[in-house]
Design a protein around this motif. Structure first.
Motif, PDB file in Angstrom:
ATOM      1  N   ALA A 232       0.822  -1.214   0.000  1.00 16.85           N
ATOM      2  CA  ALA A 232       0.000   0.000   0.000  1.00 16.85           C
ATOM      3  C   ALA A 232       0.855   1.263   0.000  1.00 16.85           C
ATOM      4  O   ALA A 232       0.393   2.331  -0.406  1.00 16.85           O
ATOM      5  CB  ALA A 232      -0.934   0.002   1.207  1.00 16.85           C
ATOM      6  N   ASP A 233       2.103   1.161   0.454  1.00 18.85           N
ATOM      7  CA  ASP A 233       2.987   2.331   0.516  1.00 18.85           C
ATOM      8  C   ASP A 233       3.722   2.597  -0.794  1.00 18.85           C
ATOM      9  O   ASP A 233       4.375   3.628  -0.935  1.00 18.85           O
ATOM     10  CB  ASP A 233       4.060   2.124   1.596  1.00 18.85           C
ATOM     11  CG  ASP A 233       3.485   1.926   2.978  1.00 18.85           C
ATOM     12  OD1 ASP A 233       2.273   2.114   3.146  1.00 18.85           O
ATOM     13  OD2 ASP A 233       4.257   1.584   3.886  1.00 18.85           O
ATOM     14  N   MET A 234       3.651   1.679  -1.724  1.00 21.39           N
ATOM     15  CA  MET A 234       4.556   1.721  -2.873  1.00 21.39           C
ATOM     16  C   MET A 234       4.402   2.971  -3.727  1.00 21.39           C
ATOM     17  O   MET A 234       5.370   3.504  -4.254  1.00 21.39           O
ATOM     18  CB  MET A 234       4.340   0.473  -3.734  1.00 21.39           C
ATOM     19  CG  MET A 234       4.639  -0.823  -3.032  1.00 21.39           C
ATOM     20  SD  MET A 234       6.385  -1.190  -2.950  1.00 21.39           S
ATOM     21  CE  MET A 234       6.641  -1.703  -4.629  1.00 21.39           C
ATOM     22  N   TYR A 235       3.160   3.460  -3.880  1.00 22.96           N
ATOM     23  CA  TYR A 235       2.979   4.580  -4.785  1.00 22.96           C
ATOM     24  C   TYR A 235       3.726   5.817  -4.298  1.00 22.96           C
ATOM     25  O   TYR A 235       4.169   6.652  -5.092  1.00 22.96           O
ATOM     26  CB  TYR A 235       1.493   4.876  -4.985  1.00 22.96           C
ATOM     27  CG  TYR A 235       0.838   5.717  -3.912  1.00 22.96           C
ATOM     28  CD1 TYR A 235       0.448   7.029  -4.172  1.00 22.96           C
ATOM     29  CD2 TYR A 235       0.596   5.193  -2.652  1.00 22.96           C
ATOM     30  CE1 TYR A 235      -0.157   7.792  -3.198  1.00 22.96           C
ATOM     31  CE2 TYR A 235      -0.019   5.948  -1.685  1.00 22.96           C
ATOM     32  CZ  TYR A 235      -0.393   7.253  -1.948  1.00 22.96           C
ATOM     33  OH  TYR A 235      -0.990   7.993  -0.964  1.00 22.96           O
ATOM     34  N   LYS A 236       3.919   5.946  -2.977  1.00 16.48           N
ATOM     35  CA  LYS A 236       4.667   7.074  -2.443  1.00 16.48           C
ATOM     36  C   LYS A 236       6.162   6.924  -2.720  1.00 16.48           C
ATOM     37  O   LYS A 236       6.877   7.921  -2.888  1.00 16.48           O
ATOM     38  CB  LYS A 236       4.397   7.233  -0.946  1.00 16.48           C
ATOM     39  CG  LYS A 236       2.978   7.739  -0.657  1.00 16.48           C
ATOM     40  CD  LYS A 236       2.784   8.041   0.808  1.00 16.48           C
ATOM     41  CE  LYS A 236       1.404   8.646   1.049  1.00 16.48           C
ATOM     42  NZ  LYS A 236       1.289  10.000   0.515  1.00 16.48           N
ATOM     43  N   ALA A 237       6.639   5.687  -2.783  1.00 14.25           N
ATOM     44  CA  ALA A 237       8.035   5.459  -3.169  1.00 14.25           C
ATOM     45  C   ALA A 237       8.254   5.909  -4.617  1.00 14.25           C
ATOM     46  O   ALA A 237       9.289   6.503  -4.950  1.00 14.25           O
ATOM     47  CB  ALA A 237       8.392   3.984  -3.005  1.00 14.25           C
ATOM     48  N   TYR A 238       7.286   5.639  -5.478  1.00 17.32           N
ATOM     49  CA  TYR A 238       7.362   6.111  -6.860  1.00 17.32           C
ATOM     50  C   TYR A 238       7.407   7.636  -6.894  1.00 17.32           C
ATOM     51  O   TYR A 238       8.188   8.228  -7.653  1.00 17.32           O
ATOM     52  CB  TYR A 238       6.155   5.622  -7.661  1.00 17.32           C
ATOM     53  CG  TYR A 238       6.262   4.214  -8.180  1.00 17.32           C
ATOM     54  CD1 TYR A 238       6.648   3.964  -9.493  1.00 17.32           C
ATOM     55  CD2 TYR A 238       5.952   3.120  -7.367  1.00 17.32           C
ATOM     56  CE1 TYR A 238       6.732   2.670  -9.987  1.00 17.32           C
ATOM     57  CE2 TYR A 238       6.040   1.828  -7.845  1.00 17.32           C
ATOM     58  CZ  TYR A 238       6.423   1.605  -9.156  1.00 17.32           C
ATOM     59  OH  TYR A 238       6.513   0.317  -9.635  1.00 17.32           O
ATOM     60  N   GLN A 239       6.560   8.290  -6.105  1.00 21.92           N
ATOM     61  CA  GLN A 239       6.539   9.755  -6.074  1.00 21.92           C
ATOM     62  C   GLN A 239       7.894  10.298  -5.665  1.00 21.92           C
ATOM     63  O   GLN A 239       8.384  11.283  -6.220  1.00 21.92           O
ATOM     64  CB  GLN A 239       5.443  10.239  -5.118  1.00 21.92           C
ATOM     65  CG  GLN A 239       4.036  10.001  -5.638  1.00 21.92           C
ATOM     66  CD  GLN A 239       2.975  10.419  -4.622  1.00 21.92           C
ATOM     67  OE1 GLN A 239       3.250  10.569  -3.432  1.00 21.92           O
ATOM     68  NE2 GLN A 239       1.753  10.604  -5.095  1.00 21.92           N
ATOM     69  N   TRP A 240       8.523   9.651  -4.676  1.00 22.27           N
ATOM     70  CA  TRP A 240       9.836  10.094  -4.217  1.00 22.27           C
ATOM     71  C   TRP A 240      10.878   9.922  -5.325  1.00 22.27           C
ATOM     72  O   TRP A 240      11.703  10.816  -5.550  1.00 22.27           O
ATOM     73  CB  TRP A 240      10.240   9.307  -2.971  1.00 22.27           C
ATOM     74  CG  TRP A 240      11.577   9.734  -2.422  1.00 22.27           C
ATOM     75  CD1 TRP A 240      11.823  10.750  -1.554  1.00 22.27           C
ATOM     76  CD2 TRP A 240      12.852   9.145  -2.736  1.00 22.27           C
ATOM     77  NE1 TRP A 240      13.173  10.841  -1.300  1.00 22.27           N
ATOM     78  CE2 TRP A 240      13.829   9.868  -2.013  1.00 22.27           C
ATOM     79  CE3 TRP A 240      13.262   8.092  -3.546  1.00 22.27           C
ATOM     80  CZ2 TRP A 240      15.182   9.567  -2.066  1.00 22.27           C
ATOM     81  CZ3 TRP A 240      14.611   7.778  -3.608  1.00 22.27           C
ATOM     82  CH2 TRP A 240      15.561   8.509  -2.878  1.00 22.27           C
ATOM     83  N   LEU A 241      10.838   8.804  -6.010  1.00 25.94           N
ATOM     84  CA  LEU A 241      11.781   8.590  -7.101  1.00 25.94           C
ATOM     85  C   LEU A 241      11.683   9.688  -8.162  1.00 25.94           C
ATOM     86  O   LEU A 241      12.702  10.226  -8.612  1.00 25.94           O
ATOM     87  CB  LEU A 241      11.520   7.230  -7.771  1.00 25.94           C
ATOM     88  CG  LEU A 241      12.300   6.021  -7.293  1.00 25.94           C
ATOM     89  CD1 LEU A 241      11.780   4.766  -7.977  1.00 25.94           C
ATOM     90  CD2 LEU A 241      13.784   6.189  -7.554  1.00 25.94           C
TER      91      LEU A 241
END
Length: 283
Positions: A232-241
């Motif tokens: 569920a947290d993954m999309y925020k990791a994409y945003q950070w990238l």
């Protein structure tokens, strides 16, 4: 009837039950009812399901409901009580207890303090956490996959079909590399129109029949972020990238596909221990 013929007969039943579970998570999923959908006795069907998927039907339903609940907690403003009802729990107390046992804290606290909060920007506009990104050059990867249309959080439906079909056709092997490939930007494309493919890596391209299809990932250089925690947290990791790492890296995106390499299995470890590598193609 030999073993391979018997498993082939189970293929459509596995697919039918898996689809029903994913499409009816809001409803009461009685185990005997699911066995009836498989057209087998409850006793025998549960044994077959566990042999193929490595967990009981009840464990699958619980895992999928909590996975969706975590996504709702992180990405929506739905009240915790409403999320509990959508997850099949008759009262908030039981939902709080079960959610805490899996995610390490009750849902209301998870919304405020869960691992997704590491990606939230601070007052200066940057996120609190820094993540290690490595540059990796890879060869093309041959895959077998099942297509998925709809929210990326629901790609587990395609993975269930993939592993059930591989098992039924005698193609299942232990410790196959699991990869999810994502074709669209969820910030630009409506959730119901998102396209992805759930895959396993193979030694070479194989001839397969629907719903399986061969797929190949391009080789080349990638930025790789290792993420530990719930999907569920993954999309925020994409945003950070995209918002922080890429602008400061001096690198440019290549016209290729992002993909995720799942280093462990949500059936085997709690969501907080899931490890995923996110691959971003670079020129």
């Amino acid at each position: 009837m030999n073993g391979s013929t018997a498993w082939a007969l189970y293929e459509s039943r596995l697919r039918r039950v898996s689809a029903y579970i994913h499409d009816h998570l809001d409803e009461e999923l009685d185990m005997d009812k699911l066995a009836g959908i498989a057209c087998m006795s409850s006793y025998h069907w549960h044994r077959i399901y566990r042999a193929v998927h490595g967990e009981t039907l009840a464990a699958t339903v619980k895992r999928l409901r909590l996975h969706r609940a975590a996504g709702d907690i992180v990405r929506s403003d739905l009240g915790i009580g409403e999320i509990a009802r959508r997850s099949g729990y008759p009262n908030l107390q039981s939902f709080n207890r079960i959610f805490k046992s899996v995610y390490g804290m009750p849902p209301a606290r998870y919304r405020k303090e869960g691992s997704h909060q590491e990606f939230q920007p601070s007052p200066n506009g940057r996120t609190k956490a820094m993540f290690n990104v490595t540059l990796r050059k890879i060869e093309p990867i041959a895959l077998i996959g099942v297509r998925h249309s709809g929210p990326y959080m629901q790609i587990s439906k395609a993975f269930e079909v993939l592993f059930g079909t591989l098992h039924a056709r005698g193609l299942a092997e232990p410790d196959k590399r699991m990869i999810g490939v994502y074709f669209d930007d969820p910030d630009l494309v409506p959730a119901e129109e998102l396209r992805s493919i759930a895959c396993v890596a193979v030694d070479s391209e194989l001839t397969v029949e629907a719903p399986l299809e061969p797929f190949t990932l391009e080789g080349g250089e990638y930025a790789v972020l290792r993420h530990k925690g719930p999907y569920a947290d993954m999309y925020k990791a994409y945003q950070w990238l995209f918002s922080e790492w890429l602008p400061s890296s001096g690198r440019q995106l290549r016209d290729g596909l992002m993909f995720e390499d799942y280093l462990n299995n949500p059936r085997d470890v709690p969501p907080t221990e899931l490890v995923t590598e996110i691959y971003m193609p670079l020129i």
